[in-house]
Design a protein around this motif. Structure first.
Motif, PDB file in Angstrom:
ATOM      1  N   PHE A  34       6.806  47.029  56.032  1.00 19.83           N
ATOM      2  CA  PHE A  34       6.850  47.916  54.869  1.00 19.83           C
ATOM      3  C   PHE A  34       6.705  49.372  55.319  1.00 19.83           C
ATOM      4  CE2 PHE A  34       4.659  49.996  51.245  1.00 19.83           C
ATOM      5  CZ  PHE A  34       5.592  49.752  50.251  1.00 19.83           C
ATOM      6  N   HIS A  62      11.825  52.271  53.714  1.00 28.68           N
ATOM      7  CA  HIS A  62      11.885  50.803  53.784  1.00 28.68           C
ATOM      8  C   HIS A  62      10.824  50.226  52.867  1.00 28.68           C
ATOM      9  CE1 HIS A  62      11.950  46.843  56.119  1.00 28.68           C
ATOM     10  NE2 HIS A  62      13.205  47.072  55.753  1.00 28.68           N
ATOM     11  N   LEU A  63      11.221  49.896  51.638  1.00 27.14           N
ATOM     12  CA  LEU A  63      10.277  49.487  50.603  1.00 27.14           C
ATOM     13  C   LEU A  63      10.024  47.988  50.572  1.00 27.14           C
ATOM     14  CD1 LEU A  63      11.515  51.797  47.718  1.00 27.14           C
ATOM     15  CD2 LEU A  63       9.790  52.257  49.473  1.00 27.14           C
ATOM     16  N   GLY A  64      10.241  47.317  51.694  1.00 27.03           N
ATOM     17  CA  GLY A  64      10.013  45.886  51.763  1.00 27.03           C
ATOM     18  C   GLY A  64       9.805  45.465  53.199  1.00 27.03           C
ATOM     19  N   THR A  88      23.723  46.389  50.075  1.00 31.95           N
ATOM     20  CA  THR A  88      22.741  45.300  50.189  1.00 31.95           C
ATOM     21  C   THR A  88      23.365  43.910  50.169  1.00 31.95           C
ATOM     22  OG1 THR A  88      22.385  45.260  47.789  1.00 31.95           O
ATOM     23  CG2 THR A  88      20.986  46.726  49.101  1.00 31.95           C
ATOM     24  N   THR A 116      17.356  39.555  42.051  1.00 30.54           N
ATOM     25  CA  THR A 116      16.090  40.138  41.609  1.00 30.54           C
ATOM     26  C   THR A 116      15.478  39.259  40.522  1.00 30.54           C
ATOM     27  OG1 THR A 116      16.915  42.374  42.070  1.00 30.54           O
ATOM     28  CG2 THR A 116      14.982  42.187  40.654  1.00 30.54           C
ATOM     29  N   SER A 138      10.271  40.645  42.135  1.00 28.61           N
ATOM     30  CA  SER A 138      10.579  40.361  43.538  1.00 28.61           C
ATOM     31  C   SER A 138      12.076  40.531  43.766  1.00 28.61           C
ATOM     32  CB  SER A 138      10.145  38.940  43.917  1.00 28.61           C
ATOM     33  OG  SER A 138      10.755  37.974  43.077  1.00 28.61           O
ATOM     34  N   HIS A 172      15.762  40.729  53.500  1.00 22.44           N
ATOM     35  CA  HIS A 172      14.997  41.922  53.143  1.00 22.44           C
ATOM     36  C   HIS A 172      14.316  41.605  51.816  1.00 22.44           C
ATOM     37  CE1 HIS A 172      13.900  46.154  52.609  1.00 22.44           C
ATOM     38  NE2 HIS A 172      14.210  45.956  51.334  1.00 22.44           N
ATOM     39  N   GLU A 201      11.432  42.561  48.852  1.00 18.69           N
ATOM     40  CA  GLU A 201      10.625  43.610  48.243  1.00 18.69           C
ATOM     41  C   GLU A 201       9.771  43.032  47.125  1.00 18.69           C
ATOM     42  OE1 GLU A 201      13.117  46.758  46.864  1.00 18.69           O
ATOM     43  OE2 GLU A 201      14.038  47.114  48.819  1.00 18.69           O
ATOM     44  N   TRP A 239       7.517  44.482  43.774  1.00 17.07           N
ATOM     45  CA  TRP A 239       7.215  45.639  42.926  1.00 17.07           C
ATOM     46  C   TRP A 239       6.194  45.240  41.867  1.00 17.07           C
ATOM     47  CZ3 TRP A 239       9.999  50.485  43.017  1.00 17.07           C
ATOM     48  CH2 TRP A 239      10.987  50.548  44.022  1.00 17.07           C
ATOM     49  N   PRO A 264       6.484  49.963  44.509  1.00 14.39           N
ATOM     50  CA  PRO A 264       6.643  49.008  45.615  1.00 14.39           C
ATOM     51  C   PRO A 264       5.315  48.777  46.321  1.00 14.39           C
ATOM     52  CG  PRO A 264       7.438  51.164  46.283  1.00 14.39           C
ATOM     53  CD  PRO A 264       7.099  51.277  44.818  1.00 14.39           C
ATOM     54  N   ASP A 282       3.329  46.384  49.646  1.00 15.78           N
ATOM     55  CA  ASP A 282       3.604  45.695  50.901  1.00 15.78           C
ATOM     56  C   ASP A 282       3.478  44.183  50.701  1.00 15.78           C
ATOM     57  OD1 ASP A 282       3.888  44.801  53.450  1.00 15.78           O
ATOM     58  OD2 ASP A 282       2.245  45.960  54.305  1.00 15.78           O
TER      59      ASP A 282
END
Length: 235
Positions: free
Chosen positions: A127, A135-137, A165, A170, A179, A217, A219, A221, A226, A228
């Motif tokens: 993260f 890099h939010l994930g 992507t 999502t 997620s 990848h 993520e 939220w 966001p 970790d």
């Protein structure tokens, strides 16, 4: 007179055979025209499905960004989870503290409600990695054709493809939790579908311009921020 009559019949026959006038004759079927109509009807139906899916997607994304509650439609689909551990299950076990950094009402460990790992593998990029500030994930490397699973019950608010992507999905969960799973080889769920924790939703892949090898990848939220994933999930 016979020649003129024959010429008249030929002209009328040509007009009927090679112009739209033939559609005015009852019982005269234009197979090619009917096929085109059926194809257009099918395309219209697909566009209507896409519009409905996009409406659900936009509703979920707006709520995620604004930190608002779920829409009434999504609330009806999601059943709140009781986060209290049953008394019979807590016998002989040490209480597991909930996450405190972002107050996510979930906990890791046996005997409590937790987030399941989307895939078993190795984190190759964490993260907000030093070389990738946005890099939010986390990037998780796993064997080819590994199934990606939902980390918690929820509703798919996006299941589509983008240039950067690739195939991404999502999921909006209860408690303002979202997620995100990117760079998949194949998506197994569509927008609007309800999924259960641990249910396969995609196949790990290398799709999208931002991917340099097979990986996931992932993520997480919470309240439109966001967090970790490594702090709440054991990969």
């Amino acid at each position: 007179i016979s020649s003129l009559l024959l010429l008249f019949i030929v002209v009328i026959g040509s007009l009927i055979a090679f112009t739209p006038l033939k559609r005015m004759i009852p019982g005269y079927g234009d197979v090619e025209g009917n096929m085109e109509f059926l194809a257009l009807e099918s395309q219209v139906a697909e566009l209507e499905e896409i519009i409905d899916a996009q409406a659900i997607y936009l509703d979920g994304m707006k709520n995620m960004v604004r930190g608002e509650d779920l829409s009434p439609e999504l609330k009806e689909e999601i059943t709140p989870i009781n986060l209290d551990t049953a008394s019979a299950d807590s016998v002989g076990r040490v209480p597991i503290p909930t996450a405190t950094k972002t107050n996510i009402p979930i906990a890791k460990g046996i005997g409590g409600h937790y987030l399941a790992s989307p895939v078993r593998g190795t984190i190759s990029s964490g993260f907000l990695a030093e070389n990738r500030k946005n890099h939010l994930g986390v990037d998780i490397v796993a064997p080819k054709n590994s199934a990606i699973s939902a980390v918690k019950d929820g509703i798919v608010i996006s299941s589509d493809w983008s240039l950067e992507t690739g195939h991404s999905i999502t999921i909006q969960h209860d408690h303002d939790l979202v997620s995100v799973y990117k760079h998949n080889e194949k998506l197994l769920k569509k927008t609007g579908e309800r999924v259960s924790q641990g249910e396969a939703i995609a196949i790990i892949g290398n799709s999208g311009e931002l991917s340099s090898g097979p990986h996931l990848h992932f993520e997480l939220w919470y309240n439109a921020n966001p967090v970790d994933p490594a702090e709440y999930i054991e990969f």
